[in-house]
Design a protein around this motif. Sequence first.
Motif, PDB file in Angstrom:
ATOM      1  N   GLY A  38       0.819  -1.205   0.000  1.00 32.45           N
ATOM      2  CA  GLY A  38       0.000   0.000   0.000  1.00 32.45           C
ATOM      3  C   GLY A  38       0.853   1.256   0.000  1.00 32.45           C
ATOM      4  N   SER A  39       0.194   2.400  -0.028  1.00 28.05           N
ATOM      5  CA  SER A  39       0.895   3.679  -0.147  1.00 28.05           C
ATOM      6  C   SER A  39       1.400   4.206   1.183  1.00 28.05           C
ATOM      7  CB  SER A  39      -0.034   4.719  -0.789  1.00 28.05           C
ATOM      8  OG  SER A  39      -1.215   4.884  -0.007  1.00 28.05           O
ATOM      9  N   VAL A  40       0.878   3.714   2.299  1.00 28.34           N
ATOM     10  CA  VAL A  40       1.321   4.148   3.626  1.00 28.34           C
ATOM     11  C   VAL A  40       2.318   3.129   4.156  1.00 28.34           C
ATOM     12  CG1 VAL A  40       0.618   4.744   5.970  1.00 28.34           C
ATOM     13  CG2 VAL A  40      -0.904   5.260   4.048  1.00 28.34           C
ATOM     14  N   LYS A  41       3.551   3.566   4.352  1.00 27.41           N
ATOM     15  CA  LYS A  41       4.625   2.645   4.725  1.00 27.41           C
ATOM     16  C   LYS A  41       4.982   2.688   6.208  1.00 27.41           C
ATOM     17  CE  LYS A  41       5.150   1.218   0.525  1.00 27.41           C
ATOM     18  NZ  LYS A  41       4.713  -0.158   0.167  1.00 27.41           N
ATOM     19  N   ARG A  42       4.542   3.708   6.916  1.00 24.49           N
ATOM     20  CA  ARG A  42       4.837   3.816   8.349  1.00 24.49           C
ATOM     21  C   ARG A  42       3.535   3.808   9.135  1.00 24.49           C
ATOM     22  NH1 ARG A  42       5.269   7.284  12.631  1.00 24.49           N
ATOM     23  NH2 ARG A  42       7.143   7.047  13.967  1.00 24.49           N
ATOM     24  N   THR A  43       3.279   2.717   9.824  1.00 24.07           N
ATOM     25  CA  THR A  43       2.059   2.555  10.603  1.00 24.07           C
ATOM     26  C   THR A  43       2.415   1.940  11.956  1.00 24.07           C
ATOM     27  OG1 THR A  43       1.622   0.296   9.839  1.00 24.07           O
ATOM     28  CG2 THR A  43       0.785   2.106   8.461  1.00 24.07           C
ATOM     29  N   GLU A  44       1.433   1.870  12.843  1.00 20.58           N
ATOM     30  CA  GLU A  44       1.662   1.225  14.133  1.00 20.58           C
ATOM     31  C   GLU A  44       2.044  -0.235  13.933  1.00 20.58           C
ATOM     32  OE1 GLU A  44      -1.475   1.690  16.920  1.00 20.58           O
ATOM     33  OE2 GLU A  44      -1.510   3.873  16.810  1.00 20.58           O
ATOM     34  N   LEU A  45       1.402  -0.878  12.958  1.00 14.49           N
ATOM     35  CA  LEU A  45       1.707  -2.279  12.687  1.00 14.49           C
ATOM     36  C   LEU A  45       3.135  -2.445  12.177  1.00 14.49           C
ATOM     37  CD1 LEU A  45      -1.585  -3.506  10.934  1.00 14.49           C
ATOM     38  CD2 LEU A  45      -0.836  -3.969  13.280  1.00 14.49           C
ATOM     39  N   SER A  46       3.540  -1.585  11.234  1.00 16.32           N
ATOM     40  CA  SER A  46       4.881  -1.720  10.667  1.00 16.32           C
ATOM     41  C   SER A  46       5.952  -1.429  11.717  1.00 16.32           C
ATOM     42  CB  SER A  46       5.057  -0.790   9.458  1.00 16.32           C
ATOM     43  OG  SER A  46       5.106   0.572   9.849  1.00 16.32           O
ATOM     44  N   LEU A  47       5.683  -0.489  12.630  1.00 19.39           N
ATOM     45  CA  LEU A  47       6.655  -0.181  13.681  1.00 19.39           C
ATOM     46  C   LEU A  47       6.758  -1.328  14.681  1.00 19.39           C
ATOM     47  CD1 LEU A  47       5.951   3.612  14.361  1.00 19.39           C
ATOM     48  CD2 LEU A  47       7.824   2.585  13.059  1.00 19.39           C
ATOM     49  N   ALA A  48       5.657  -2.026  14.915  1.00 17.36           N
ATOM     50  CA  ALA A  48       5.696  -3.196  15.792  1.00 17.36           C
ATOM     51  C   ALA A  48       6.543  -4.298  15.168  1.00 17.36           C
ATOM     52  CB  ALA A  48       4.280  -3.699  16.071  1.00 17.36           C
ATOM     53  N   VAL A  49       6.386  -4.482  13.858  1.00 13.28           N
ATOM     54  CA  VAL A  49       7.195  -5.479  13.146  1.00 13.28           C
ATOM     55  C   VAL A  49       8.669  -5.075  13.182  1.00 13.28           C
ATOM     56  CG1 VAL A  49       7.647  -6.571  10.914  1.00 13.28           C
ATOM     57  CG2 VAL A  49       5.292  -6.152  11.644  1.00 13.28           C
ATOM     58  N   ASP A  70      13.843   5.437  11.304  1.00 15.30           N
ATOM     59  CA  ASP A  70      12.384   5.430  11.312  1.00 15.30           C
ATOM     60  C   ASP A  70      11.907   6.445  10.283  1.00 15.30           C
ATOM     61  OD1 ASP A  70       9.709   5.417  11.821  1.00 15.30           O
ATOM     62  OD2 ASP A  70       9.852   6.059  13.916  1.00 15.30           O
ATOM     63  N   LEU A  71      11.631   5.972   9.070  1.00 22.98           N
ATOM     64  CA  LEU A  71      11.318   6.851   7.943  1.00 22.98           C
ATOM     65  C   LEU A  71       9.872   6.696   7.499  1.00 22.98           C
ATOM     66  CD1 LEU A  71      14.505   6.050   5.816  1.00 22.98           C
ATOM     67  CD2 LEU A  71      14.222   7.879   7.508  1.00 22.98           C
ATOM     68  N   GLU A  72       9.334   7.736   6.905  1.00 23.86           N
ATOM     69  CA  GLU A  72       7.971   7.668   6.371  1.00 23.86           C
ATOM     70  C   GLU A  72       7.873   6.692   5.203  1.00 23.86           C
ATOM     71  OE1 GLU A  72       5.209   8.987   7.548  1.00 23.86           O
ATOM     72  OE2 GLU A  72       6.310   9.882   9.223  1.00 23.86           O
ATOM     73  N   THR A  73       8.984   6.449   4.538  1.00 25.34           N
ATOM     74  CA  THR A  73       9.001   5.511   3.404  1.00 25.34           C
ATOM     75  C   THR A  73       9.197   4.065   3.848  1.00 25.34           C
ATOM     76  OG1 THR A  73      11.358   6.071   3.162  1.00 25.34           O
ATOM     77  CG2 THR A  73       9.780   7.174   1.689  1.00 25.34           C
ATOM     78  N   GLY A  74       9.216   3.835   5.155  1.00 24.83           N
ATOM     79  CA  GLY A  74       9.374   2.486   5.678  1.00 24.83           C
ATOM     80  C   GLY A  74      10.567   2.395   6.594  1.00 24.83           C
ATOM     81  N   TYR A  75      10.467   1.571   7.604  1.00 20.98           N
ATOM     82  CA  TYR A  75      11.529   1.441   8.599  1.00 20.98           C
ATOM     83  C   TYR A  75      12.734   0.744   7.994  1.00 20.98           C
ATOM     84  CZ  TYR A  75      13.576   0.925  13.249  1.00 20.98           C
ATOM     85  OH  TYR A  75      14.389   1.018  14.337  1.00 20.98           O
ATOM     86  N   GLU A  76      13.929   1.253   8.328  1.00 21.33           N
ATOM     87  CA  GLU A  76      15.175   0.658   7.862  1.00 21.33           C
ATOM     88  C   GLU A  76      16.146   0.566   9.025  1.00 21.33           C
ATOM     89  OE1 GLU A  76      16.793   3.073   4.786  1.00 21.33           O
ATOM     90  OE2 GLU A  76      14.960   3.104   3.593  1.00 21.33           O
ATOM     91  N   ALA A  77      17.002  -0.437   8.993  1.00 20.37           N
ATOM     92  CA  ALA A  77      18.073  -0.543   9.981  1.00 20.37           C
ATOM     93  C   ALA A  77      19.266  -1.230   9.334  1.00 20.37           C
ATOM     94  CB  ALA A  77      17.607  -1.316  11.207  1.00 20.37           C
ATOM     95  N   PHE A  78      20.457  -0.787   9.718  1.00 20.20           N
ATOM     96  CA  PHE A  78      21.700  -1.376   9.210  1.00 20.20           C
ATOM     97  C   PHE A  78      22.477  -1.959  10.389  1.00 20.20           C
ATOM     98  CE2 PHE A  78      20.684   2.363   6.569  1.00 20.20           C
ATOM     99  CZ  PHE A  78      20.475   1.730   5.354  1.00 20.20           C
TER     100      PHE A  78
END
Length: 214
Positions: A38-49, A70-78
């Motif tokens: 979907g078009s929304v990449k940062r949600t409560e569900l995605s942050l829980a994941v 923690d980005l609006e385009t989706g969470y990333e970590a390195f």
Amino acid sequence: MTLEEILNSREARVARQRELLEANPGLSLLSLTVQPPGSVKRTELSLAVAAAGVRAVREAFPVEFEELCDLETGYEAFFLVNMDPLDAKRLACHVEDTHPLGRLMDIDVIVLNSIPDSSAASATPGSLRFAPFPGKCSPGEALTALCHPEPTPCHPERSEGSVPLPIGREELGLEPRKCLLCDRPARECMRARTHSVDELLEKIQTLVKSYLNL
């Protein structure tokens, strides 16, 4: 999110992967992403994941350094780990396949062009050098007990053919990841748009609520 924003975010992520690999030869790089359909990449569900994914990586890998975005385009970590990249990929696949939310996260092992010689995979925490992140990012949580107390910015020479690439499951003889809603390979369903965004989001919500005991 617009397509342009997502593509720009992907370009920035690849650039950061390249910086970390070139600045830290001999270490393997894990790239964790959580990008729901979907078009929304940062949600409560995605942050829980994402939170579950970060914990899983910390528990499974010998992490030397981490950077959380923690980005609006989706969470990333390195994550930089002192492991052979193929071993790191096997472990990443195990986490994806066995964690209750593993199917909702991508844990890629990134290398430059090709899999490096495992004999070169040797580095000490004090020898780590970190290039500054060029974009907007939440404060990356460095493991200061392990890392150099004052990381030195490093901008090494970049070879033209040096391109960050993820190691594929097929390189380990593993089956492709399955779709959330059926037994077909996930990529096939994504390309064919076999399932609607609402169907996928409903499944994601069910998995996350079960994991959180909600």
